[in-house]
Design an enzyme around this catalytic site. Sequence first.
Site, PDB file in Angstrom:
ATOM      1  N   PRO B 175       0.265  -1.161  -0.422  1.00 47.84           N
ATOM      2  CA  PRO B 175       0.425  -0.231   0.087  1.00 47.84           C
ATOM      3  C   PRO B 175       0.160   1.719  -0.118  1.00 47.84           C
ATOM      4  O   PRO B 175       0.867   2.028   0.452  1.00 47.84           O
ATOM      5  CB  PRO B 175      -1.274  -0.553   1.737  1.00 47.84           C
ATOM      6  CG  PRO B 175      -0.064  -0.878   2.033  1.00 47.84           C
ATOM      7  CD  PRO B 175       1.154  -1.951   0.930  1.00 47.84           C
ATOM      8  N   CYS B 176       0.986   1.487  -1.127  1.00 48.72           N
ATOM      9  CA  CYS B 176       2.347   2.966  -1.235  1.00 48.72           C
ATOM     10  C   CYS B 176       1.358   3.927  -1.070  1.00 48.72           C
ATOM     11  O   CYS B 176       1.906   4.986  -1.164  1.00 48.72           O
ATOM     12  CB  CYS B 176       3.096   2.759  -2.630  1.00 48.72           C
ATOM     13  SG  CYS B 176       2.294   2.798  -3.757  1.00 48.72           S
ATOM     14  N   HIS B 177      -0.246   3.918  -1.448  1.00 47.37           N
ATOM     15  CA  HIS B 177      -1.255   5.115  -1.075  1.00 47.37           C
ATOM     16  C   HIS B 177      -1.195   5.378   0.191  1.00 47.37           C
ATOM     17  O   HIS B 177      -1.682   6.392   0.216  1.00 47.37           O
ATOM     18  CB  HIS B 177      -2.493   4.496  -1.809  1.00 47.37           C
ATOM     19  CG  HIS B 177      -3.282   3.341  -1.298  1.00 47.37           C
ATOM     20  ND1 HIS B 177      -2.566   1.441  -1.286  1.00 47.37           N
ATOM     21  CD2 HIS B 177      -4.309   3.243  -0.463  1.00 47.37           C
ATOM     22  CE1 HIS B 177      -3.447   1.447  -1.035  1.00 47.37           C
ATOM     23  NE2 HIS B 177      -4.178   2.321  -0.263  1.00 47.37           N
TER      24      HIS B 177
END
Lengths: 165, 206
Positions: B175-177
């Site tokens: 989850p780089c968001h």
Amino acid sequence: MKHPFDQAVAEHSAVVLRVCRAVLGPVEADDAWSETFLSALRAWPDLPDDANVRAWLVTVAHRKAIDVRRAQARGAVPVESLPDRPSWGDEQPGAALPDTELWAALAALPSKQRQCVAYHHVAGLPHAEVAAIVGGTAAASRRSAADGIATLRRTYLTKEVSTHV
Amino acid sequence: MSDNLIEQLAAPRPADAGAVAGAVAALRERLAGAASAQGLVDVAFRTVETPVGALLLAATEAGVVRVAYPAEGHEAVLESLSVAIGSRVLRDTRRFDDLCHQLDGYFAGQRRHFEVALDLRLAHGFRLEVLEHLRTIAYGATETYAAAAAASGRPKAVRAVGTACATNPLPLLVPCHRVVRSDGTMGGYLGGLPAKQLLLDLEAAA
């Protein structure tokens, strides 16, 4: 070949299926198609990047069609492959299988003529490449294809005209 | 005058094209099953429609190896996977039935984490360490690039964390968001800022 195999499937699967149908008839064509693409997938990384992919696939299909025919002749069709074979009537309810009469007319040709018609006219390969697949010279392949077409014009096309006019 | 016989050999009649396409689709599905059963597939893939656009999903036998947004160009991504991993690249929709089901749940706000094997072979070195850290950021939480850098063991490597996010081979699943700027703005996203906003809003609401 460094490119994704799926490109070859997307681009050539329909024509290879029609080639298999032309050479073997619609029922055996499915198994020949599956064997062709499995075998091609296995060999794909070793295929040169500049290879003519369609001609190569037709060459593989040619060998697989011969295998299917031999297995039939021996009565040695593997049992486990039979239930997977789709029944055309079930798959296309109420619709006739495409080109059934055309493939039936092709089936009546001598096998060399049938192959040359399939690889030149259905697959679109030049006569020289057809000759590389079936053996013999390009001139002989051209003649076989022409003989096959001449027969089809008598056996198939006259029927076609009489039913459609 | 046209030659019906030659034309009919060269291509199906227009009325029959659909039947041929249907037969080919069934055969391709059968091929994918047989090929994967025989261990012949380097990379299986499919695309799936989601609220953040059509995603390309790609997997090796080890796990999901790549998720790509439309902006990355799915064809280009498949070409690069073919070179990096192997050219036996084959469409296989069933391989991803479970992941697609999980994605549906995630976008419906009903799933908080993905239970799927990941293949992180496309990430190396510090970027891999960053991705490993990002996997620990909880659903609905966010973290600044600076905090992610500190947590990854290199507090000064804030820009490198940005690069690791921008080159994340597995967005959504890693989850780089959830990594945002210190000033509260979103920062970049490889799927585009509207996609990042949608994901953050989705997780904040659930």
